[in-house]
Scaffold this active site. Structure first.
Site, PDB file in Angstrom:
ATOM      1  CD  GLU A 166     -39.430 -24.627  31.759  1.00 48.44           C
ATOM      2  OE1 GLU A 166     -39.832 -25.403  31.748  1.00 48.44           O
ATOM      3  OE2 GLU A 166     -38.890 -23.672  30.899  1.00 48.44           O
ATOM      4  CG  ASP A 244     -36.129 -26.429  28.941  1.00 47.37           C
ATOM      5  OD1 ASP A 244     -35.343 -26.294  28.042  1.00 47.37           O
ATOM      6  OD2 ASP A 244     -37.212 -24.934  28.393  1.00 47.37           O
ATOM      7  CG  ASP A 312     -38.559 -25.220  22.995  1.00 54.40           C
ATOM      8  OD1 ASP A 312     -39.069 -24.414  22.185  1.00 54.40           O
ATOM      9  OD2 ASP A 312     -38.605 -24.159  24.422  1.00 54.40           O
ATOM     10  CE  LYS A 337     -41.841 -22.689  24.936  1.00 55.14           C
ATOM     11  NZ  LYS A 337     -40.685 -22.650  23.958  1.00 55.14           N
ATOM     12  CE  LYS A 388     -41.775 -26.721  28.566  1.00 53.92           C
ATOM     13  NZ  LYS A 388     -40.020 -26.019  28.887  1.00 53.92           N
TER      14      LYS A 388
END
Ligand SMILES: C=C(OP(=O)(O)O)C(=O)O
Ligand SMILES: [Mg+2]
Length: 412
Positions: A166, A244, A312, A337, A388
């Protein structure tokens, strides 16, 4: 007592990759409906809570979620029936003990999260207040997050062949969320023109960013810098860059297989250091593999003062891994998330833990998402600071940004 759970109904809907995913309706005895849909990742962390999928693929679709639906409508409903949707902690903890596994593999984190989020929506609807206000209470819901727009897709999210997953722009110079979205759209369309001029395809990847067949990540960054300037903004002042790499995806056999080279952790750190010395990069997520804790320590030592380093895959929204990270000085921010952990309560606990330790928060979508905009309300409610949700040109991404435009209007 208000808001007692009467019924749970699950259904298969499609996510943005065209695969089945679960949507859950929770209905209270007053007939109030709370609804939530659960997204799905591609570059998933090893320690994520399990997304329960059927064994057999459907004829024309990916593997379904009928078992997860049965669990929500059956065992979970039996356990929760008669509880109030206002008892979020009790709801989530009783699902966790009913499931009885470490990673929610029996009932499925997708079934559990769908129910968990739908309960909070039913609670907000019962009170007739916006979700962000219900979740944030009196203390929360003060600030709109800065968006990180993903405008070039690589890695597992596109067939561009670019190793970094990303390439995002961070419009920190914008004075409002609405203005930030405008900055994002201006750069996105300039980038499209610049790519087309050089005969690159302008088709998009999973998160709506362009997926040109570029040789290196540095080339992608250079295109973005040009696009920022062409849109009349100043790179590094109005708009900066966030990456990312999702490095777990190119880590194999102890090495990072990156742009045709076989690199050790310290060489990857050098690569990022060099990149950050040339370009206005403010944030790197998953720069190293989820198991490479020593590498992460080095990365944090070398770049943690200067950059946001977001965990993450290494933290998977799980307070247990985050606590280890805080103790070992690994990363200085966390990606959130909700479906990595599987309940709203645990998501809120992890956010609180991170905020206590001074870690930054980036609220996040998944690469296969739906039109559900729960994370937008959650970002405002927790004052996450950043979100994001992909590019500015696919509706499952825009549902998040557009919801934030509405919330900004309400809060002002
Ligand atoms: C959003 C991401 O991708 P996915 O949903 O595929 O894990 C990510 O890696 O941050
Ligand atoms: Mg990531």
């Amino acid at each position: 007592m208000q808001g007692l759970i009467k019924q749970i109904k699950g259904r298969e809907i499609l996510d943005s990759r065209g695969n089945p995913t679960i949507e859950v309706d929770v209905i209270t005895i007053e007939g109030v409906l709370g609804r939530a849909a659960v997204p799905s990742g591609a570059s998933t962390g090893e320690n994520e809570a399990l997304e329960l999928r059927d064994k057999e693929p459907k004829r024309y679709l990916g593997k379904g979620v009928t078992k997860a639906i049965q669990n929500a409508e059956g065992e979970i409903l039996t356990q929760l029936q008669g509880l109030s949707v206002f008892n979020q902690k009790q709801i989530d903890h009783s699902m966790i003990s009913l499931d009885g596994t470490e990673n929610k593999s029996r009932l499925g984190a997708n079934a559990m999260l769908g129910v968990s989020l739908a309960c909070s929506r039913a609670a907000a609807a019962t009170l007739n207040i916006p979700l962000y206000q219900y979740l944030g209470g009196i203390q929360g819901s003060r600030s709109l997050p800065t968006p990180l727009f993903n405008i070039i897709n690589g890695g597992a999210h596109a067939d561009s062949g670019i190793d970094i997953q990303e390439f995002m722009i961070v419009p920190h110079g914008a004075h409002s969320f609405r203005e930030a979205v405008r900055f994002g759209a201006e750069v996105y369309y300039q980038l499209k023109g610049l790519l087309a001029e050089k005969d690159f395809v302008t088709a998009v990847g999973d998160e709506g960013g362009f997926a040109p067949r570029l040789d290196t990540s540095e080339e992608a960054i250079q295109f973005i810098i040009q696009a920022i300037e062409a849109a009349g903004h100043r790179p590094g002042i109005d708009i900066s860059i966030a990456l990312d790499p999702a490095a777990s995806e190119f880590f194999d056999g102890g090495y990072y297989h990156f742009e045709g080279k076989k690199l050790q952790s310290k060489e990857m750190v050098e690569y990022y250091k060099n990149l950050a010395s040339i370009y206005p990069i403010v944030s790197i997520e998953d720069g190293l593999d989820e198991q490479d804790w020593d590498g992460w320590s080095l990365l944090t030592q070398q770049l943690g003062e200067q950059l946001q380093l977001v965990g993450d895959d290494i933290f998977v929204t799980n307070s247990r891994f985050l606590k280890k990270g805080i103790q070992e000085h690994v990363a200085n921010a966390i990606l959130i998330k909700p479906n990595q952990i599987g309940t709203l309560t645990e998501t809120l606990d992890t956010i609180q833990e991170a905020q206590k330790a001074g870690y930054g928060i980036v609220m996040s979508h998944r690469s296969a998402d739906t039109e559900d905009s729960f994370i937008s309300d959650l970002a405002v409610a927790t004052n996450s600071g950043q979100i994001k949700a992909g590019s500015v040109a696919r509706s499952e991404r825009l549902s998040k940004y557009n919801q934030l435009i509405r919330i900004e209007e309400q809060l002002s």
